[in-house]
Scaffold this motif. Structure first.
Motif, PDB file in Angstrom:
ATOM      1  N   VAL A  89       0.846  -1.220  -0.057  1.00 27.38           N
ATOM      2  CA  VAL A  89      -0.115   0.061  -0.062  1.00 27.38           C
ATOM      3  C   VAL A  89       0.959   1.225   0.022  1.00 27.38           C
ATOM      4  CG1 VAL A  89      -1.845   1.264   0.948  1.00 27.38           C
ATOM      5  CG2 VAL A  89      -1.592  -1.274   1.395  1.00 27.38           C
ATOM      6  N   CYS A  90       0.518   2.209  -0.623  1.00 33.40           N
ATOM      7  CA  CYS A  90       1.119   3.461  -0.890  1.00 33.40           C
ATOM      8  C   CYS A  90       1.327   3.981   0.674  1.00 33.40           C
ATOM      9  CB  CYS A  90       0.419   4.332  -1.607  1.00 33.40           C
ATOM     10  SG  CYS A  90       1.031   6.057  -1.614  1.00 33.40           S
ATOM     11  N   LYS A  91       2.653   4.227   0.980  1.00 35.54           N
ATOM     12  CA  LYS A  91       2.959   4.977   2.143  1.00 35.54           C
ATOM     13  C   LYS A  91       2.062   6.040   2.304  1.00 35.54           C
ATOM     14  CE  LYS A  91       6.737   6.730   4.639  1.00 35.54           C
ATOM     15  NZ  LYS A  91       6.802   5.960   5.835  1.00 35.54           N
ATOM     16  N   PHE A  92       2.287   7.065   1.315  1.00 34.74           N
ATOM     17  CA  PHE A  92       1.748   8.400   1.640  1.00 34.74           C
ATOM     18  C   PHE A  92       0.124   8.282   1.861  1.00 34.74           C
ATOM     19  CE2 PHE A  92       5.463   8.568  -0.775  1.00 34.74           C
ATOM     20  CZ  PHE A  92       6.211   9.495   0.324  1.00 34.74           C
ATOM     21  N   CYS A  93      -0.676   7.041   1.010  1.00 35.59           N
ATOM     22  CA  CYS A  93      -1.946   6.944   1.246  1.00 35.59           C
ATOM     23  C   CYS A  93      -2.480   6.519   2.648  1.00 35.59           C
ATOM     24  CB  CYS A  93      -2.346   6.233   0.210  1.00 35.59           C
ATOM     25  SG  CYS A  93      -2.557   6.747  -1.539  1.00 35.59           S
ATOM     26  N   THR A  94      -1.648   5.574   2.980  1.00 36.97           N
ATOM     27  CA  THR A  94      -1.796   5.106   4.453  1.00 36.97           C
ATOM     28  C   THR A  94      -1.739   6.250   5.501  1.00 36.97           C
ATOM     29  OG1 THR A  94       0.284   4.042   3.948  1.00 36.97           O
ATOM     30  CG2 THR A  94      -1.516   2.677   4.671  1.00 36.97           C
TER      31      THR A  94
ATOM     32  N   VAL B  90       4.505   2.815  -4.025  1.00 38.23           N
ATOM     33  CA  VAL B  90       3.769   4.170  -4.021  1.00 38.23           C
ATOM     34  C   VAL B  90       2.794   4.156  -5.160  1.00 38.23           C
ATOM     35  CG1 VAL B  90       4.042   6.461  -4.108  1.00 38.23           C
ATOM     36  CG2 VAL B  90       5.719   5.046  -2.874  1.00 38.23           C
ATOM     37  N   CYS B  91       1.681   4.669  -5.029  1.00 43.05           N
ATOM     38  CA  CYS B  91       0.574   4.960  -6.063  1.00 43.05           C
ATOM     39  C   CYS B  91       1.205   5.878  -7.037  1.00 43.05           C
ATOM     40  CB  CYS B  91      -0.573   4.977  -5.342  1.00 43.05           C
ATOM     41  SG  CYS B  91      -0.957   6.908  -4.786  1.00 43.05           S
ATOM     42  N   THR B  92       0.476   5.866  -7.976  1.00 44.66           N
ATOM     43  CA  THR B  92       0.713   6.771  -9.078  1.00 44.66           C
ATOM     44  C   THR B  92       0.712   8.240  -8.621  1.00 44.66           C
ATOM     45  OG1 THR B  92      -0.542   5.084 -10.429  1.00 44.66           O
ATOM     46  CG2 THR B  92       0.627   6.881 -11.750  1.00 44.66           C
ATOM     47  N   THR B  93      -0.265   8.470  -7.957  1.00 49.16           N
ATOM     48  CA  THR B  93      -0.223   9.818  -7.776  1.00 49.16           C
ATOM     49  C   THR B  93       0.700  10.316  -6.944  1.00 49.16           C
ATOM     50  OG1 THR B  93      -2.630   9.297  -7.562  1.00 49.16           O
ATOM     51  CG2 THR B  93      -2.105  11.467  -6.843  1.00 49.16           C
ATOM     52  N   HIS B  94       0.890   9.551  -5.950  1.00 48.71           N
ATOM     53  CA  HIS B  94       2.051  10.126  -4.965  1.00 48.71           C
ATOM     54  C   HIS B  94       3.545  10.125  -5.474  1.00 48.71           C
ATOM     55  CE1 HIS B  94      -0.941   9.731  -1.702  1.00 48.71           C
ATOM     56  NE2 HIS B  94      -0.572  11.125  -1.366  1.00 48.71           N
ATOM     57  N   GLN B  95       3.616   8.921  -6.453  1.00 51.84           N
ATOM     58  CA  GLN B  95       5.023   8.839  -6.891  1.00 51.84           C
ATOM     59  C   GLN B  95       5.262  10.073  -7.734  1.00 51.84           C
ATOM     60  OE1 GLN B  95       7.226   6.466  -6.799  1.00 51.84           O
ATOM     61  NE2 GLN B  95       8.556   6.991  -8.351  1.00 51.84           N
TER      62      GLN B  95
END
Ligand code: ZN
Length: 110
Positions: free
Chosen positions: A46-51, A83-88
């Motif tokens: 899971v994307c770290k930033f999302c979590t 990391v998800c695309t957005t956060h990447q």
């Protein structure tokens, strides 16, 4: 003229069961399966930033950014970090910003 039809079928000897006394190849174990979880959790990163619900990635947070930068200053691809695309994308921008203010090294050229 020989009328002896001796069917010499190889009849099994008395008392010997075909499967033998060893039982089948399946042992008693195997109920749980080989799934030993706990060590590897590679799937479903899971994307770290999302979590952590980080929306804007702070480019000044070098420690955070460094987790996504390889030794040479290369940005780690997101399939490795999860990391998800957005956060990447935001991460890339943040890293570039951090580079500009010399918080992070540029990718070293050979
Ligand atoms: Zn994300």
């Amino acid at each position: 003229m020989a009328e002896e039809t001796q069917a010499r079928s190889s009849a099994p000897a008395e008392g010997q069961a075909p499967s033998g006394p060893g039982g089948g190849p399946r042992g008693p174990r195997g109920a749980g399966g080989p799934g030993g979880r706990g060590k590897f959790f590679r799937r479903k990163k899971v994307c770290k930033f999302c979590t952590e619900k980080i929306d804007a990635i702070p480019y000044r947070d070098v420690r955070l950014l460094q987790q996504f930068v390889a030794e040479r200053g290369k940005i780690v691809p997101r399939r490795l970090t999860g990391v998800c695309t957005t956060h990447q994308r935001r991460l890339t921008r943040a890293i570039k910003q951090a580079r500009n203010i010399a918080l992070l090294p540029f990718a070293t050229r050979h």
